[in-house]
Design a protein around this motif. Sequence first.
Motif, PDB file in Angstrom:
ATOM      1  N   UNK A   1      33.058  35.053  36.886  1.00  0.00           N
ATOM      2  CA  UNK A   1      33.526  34.268  38.017  1.00  0.00           C
ATOM      3  C   UNK A   1      34.915  34.744  38.457  1.00  0.00           C
ATOM      4  N   UNK A   2      35.082  34.923  39.753  1.00  0.00           N
ATOM      5  CA  UNK A   2      36.363  35.401  40.288  1.00  0.00           C
ATOM      6  C   UNK A   2      37.064  34.392  41.187  1.00  0.00           C
ATOM      7  N   UNK A   3      36.399  33.276  41.500  1.00  0.00           N
ATOM      8  CA  UNK A   3      37.043  32.315  42.389  1.00  0.00           C
ATOM      9  C   UNK A   3      36.355  30.957  42.318  1.00  0.00           C
ATOM     10  N   UNK A   4      37.098  29.948  42.762  1.00  0.00           N
ATOM     11  CA  UNK A   4      36.523  28.635  43.014  1.00  0.00           C
ATOM     12  C   UNK A   4      36.502  28.448  44.532  1.00  0.00           C
ATOM     13  N   UNK A   5      36.145  27.276  44.954  1.00  0.00           N
ATOM     14  CA  UNK A   5      36.128  27.020  46.398  1.00  0.00           C
ATOM     15  C   UNK A   5      37.517  27.031  47.009  1.00  0.00           C
ATOM     16  N   UNK A   6      38.551  26.850  46.177  1.00  0.00           N
ATOM     17  CA  UNK A   6      39.906  26.727  46.728  1.00  0.00           C
ATOM     18  C   UNK A   6      40.881  27.789  46.241  1.00  0.00           C
ATOM     19  N   UNK A   7      40.524  28.562  45.207  1.00  0.00           N
ATOM     20  CA  UNK A   7      41.505  29.503  44.654  1.00  0.00           C
ATOM     21  C   UNK A   7      40.820  30.747  44.118  1.00  0.00           C
ATOM     22  N   UNK A   8      41.467  31.890  44.308  1.00  0.00           N
ATOM     23  CA  UNK A   8      40.990  33.135  43.722  1.00  0.00           C
ATOM     24  C   UNK A   8      41.608  33.308  42.338  1.00  0.00           C
ATOM     25  N   UNK A   9      40.821  33.816  41.416  1.00  0.00           N
ATOM     26  CA  UNK A   9      41.316  34.104  40.068  1.00  0.00           C
ATOM     27  C   UNK A   9      41.845  35.524  39.966  1.00  0.00           C
ATOM     28  N   UNK A  10      41.856  36.243  41.107  1.00  0.00           N
ATOM     29  CA  UNK A  10      42.325  37.626  41.156  1.00  0.00           C
ATOM     30  C   UNK A  10      43.648  37.706  41.904  1.00  0.00           C
ATOM     31  N   UNK A  11      44.456  38.696  41.537  1.00  0.00           N
ATOM     32  CA  UNK A  11      45.700  38.920  42.273  1.00  0.00           C
ATOM     33  C   UNK A  11      45.457  39.876  43.441  1.00  0.00           C
ATOM     34  N   UNK A  12      46.532  40.287  44.102  1.00  0.00           N
ATOM     35  CA  UNK A  12      46.400  41.135  45.291  1.00  0.00           C
ATOM     36  C   UNK A  12      45.813  42.508  44.973  1.00  0.00           C
ATOM     37  N   UNK A  13      45.848  42.923  43.711  1.00  0.00           N
ATOM     38  CA  UNK A  13      45.270  44.204  43.310  1.00  0.00           C
ATOM     39  C   UNK A  13      43.814  44.087  42.871  1.00  0.00           C
ATOM     40  N   UNK A  14      43.282  42.881  42.915  1.00  0.00           N
ATOM     41  CA  UNK A  14      41.910  42.669  42.484  1.00  0.00           C
ATOM     42  C   UNK A  14      41.738  42.560  40.991  1.00  0.00           C
ATOM     43  N   UNK A  15      42.846  42.346  40.269  1.00  0.00           N
ATOM     44  CA  UNK A  15      42.817  42.174  38.824  1.00  0.00           C
ATOM     45  C   UNK A  15      42.989  40.695  38.491  1.00  0.00           C
ATOM     46  N   UNK A  16      42.620  40.264  37.282  1.00  0.00           N
ATOM     47  CA  UNK A  16      42.832  38.853  36.917  1.00  0.00           C
ATOM     48  C   UNK A  16      44.277  38.433  37.137  1.00  0.00           C
ATOM     49  N   UNK A  17      44.459  37.311  37.822  1.00  0.00           N
ATOM     50  CA  UNK A  17      45.793  36.798  38.116  1.00  0.00           C
ATOM     51  C   UNK A  17      46.365  36.164  36.853  1.00  0.00           C
ATOM     52  N   UNK A  18      47.351  36.816  36.253  1.00  0.00           N
ATOM     53  CA  UNK A  18      47.907  36.336  34.992  1.00  0.00           C
ATOM     54  C   UNK A  18      48.659  35.021  35.133  1.00  0.00           C
ATOM     55  N   UNK A  19      48.975  34.624  36.372  1.00  0.00           N
ATOM     56  CA  UNK A  19      49.564  33.302  36.568  1.00  0.00           C
ATOM     57  C   UNK A  19      48.537  32.203  36.297  1.00  0.00           C
ATOM     58  N   UNK A  20      47.261  32.579  36.350  1.00  0.00           N
ATOM     59  CA  UNK A  20      46.182  31.647  35.999  1.00  0.00           C
ATOM     60  C   UNK A  20      45.680  31.990  34.605  1.00  0.00           C
ATOM     61  N   UNK A  21      45.128  33.191  34.457  1.00  0.00           N
ATOM     62  CA  UNK A  21      44.700  33.696  33.149  1.00  0.00           C
ATOM     63  C   UNK A  21      44.514  35.197  33.252  1.00  0.00           C
TER      64      UNK A  21
END
Length: 270
Positions: free
Chosen positions: A231-251
Motif C-alpha cells: 500500500x502506498x496511500x490512503x484516501x487522504x495521504x501518500x505514504x511516499x515522498x517526492x522521490x517515490x520512496x517511503x516517506x520517513x516522516x510517516x514510516x
Amino acid sequence: MKFLFWNTHKNDSINFVLSELIMENHISIAILAEYTANMQELIDILASNNIIMKQYYSGCDRIKLLGSPNSVEPRLDTGHATIQIINDKDILCCVHLNCQLYSGHQGRREILIEQIVHDIQTVEREIGTENSIVVGDFNINPYDPSCIDARYFHGIPVYSEAKRKSREIAGREYCMFYNPMWNLLGDFKPPFGTYYYNEGGTQNTYWNIYDQVIFKPVLRERFVDKSLKIITQTNTISLLNENGHPDKNISDHLPIVFEFEEEYCYGEKP
C-alpha cells in the motif's frame, strides 16, 4: 479475513494514517512492528467510525496486534515472534527479525528463524493442523538465503513445487512454505518494494521486500491472490515522498495487506 502488516517506525503520531488503512482496506487483524503510538487512541478512532477492534495479547515487545475476531489466542512468544491461534484452527506467527543492513548479524538471524520454524511445527503438532501463516518484517528479501534455505524458512516461489509440502535433503525432511511475495518483485508494476535503501556497497537493489507473508501450501486454496498488495496511500495521504520512496516522516516501510478466505474453496488454484 483480511490482514495488514506495517512496521510503523516508532511514529507516535501514526494512528490517523493507520486507522485510515484499516478502514479503507476492511482489515480484520492488524499486525504492527515498532508501534509506539497510543493503542487505545487507535481503538477509539476506529470505534468512532463503527469499527470495533481490540488489542490482542503479545508477549513479544516487537509486535502489537489488534483486530475484530474474538477468537485470537496467544500460544507462544519469543523476543522476535509471537504465535497466535485464530478460531482454534489457524496459526498466525508474527515476526520482526533483526536488520541485516545495520547489524550484520546474519548468523543470529538464522538461529532465530530456525527456532521460529521449530516453534511453528511444535504448535502444528499440538493442535493438529498445518494452517500456518508467517507475517512480518523479515528484514531479508524473498531471494535471500535465509528465506529460501531448507534449514530456515524454505520459502518457495512456485506453488506447483511447494505443494509437495516438504523435501528430503541428506536424509532429513524439511517442510516448505509458499512465498507469494516473489510476484511483487521487479519494476513492471509499482511499488517496487516495501523498503528503500541506497547503500554504497557493490551489491545494491535499492528496493527491498523485507515485509512479507509466507504460508504452508495447505492454505493456498484459501489465499486470495489479488488481495496481496503493497500500500502506498490512503484516501487522504501518500505514504511516499517526492522521490517515490517511503516517506520517513510517516514510516520507512510500506504496509502490506492480504486475505485468506475463512472457508476452503474446493478446486486447486493454478
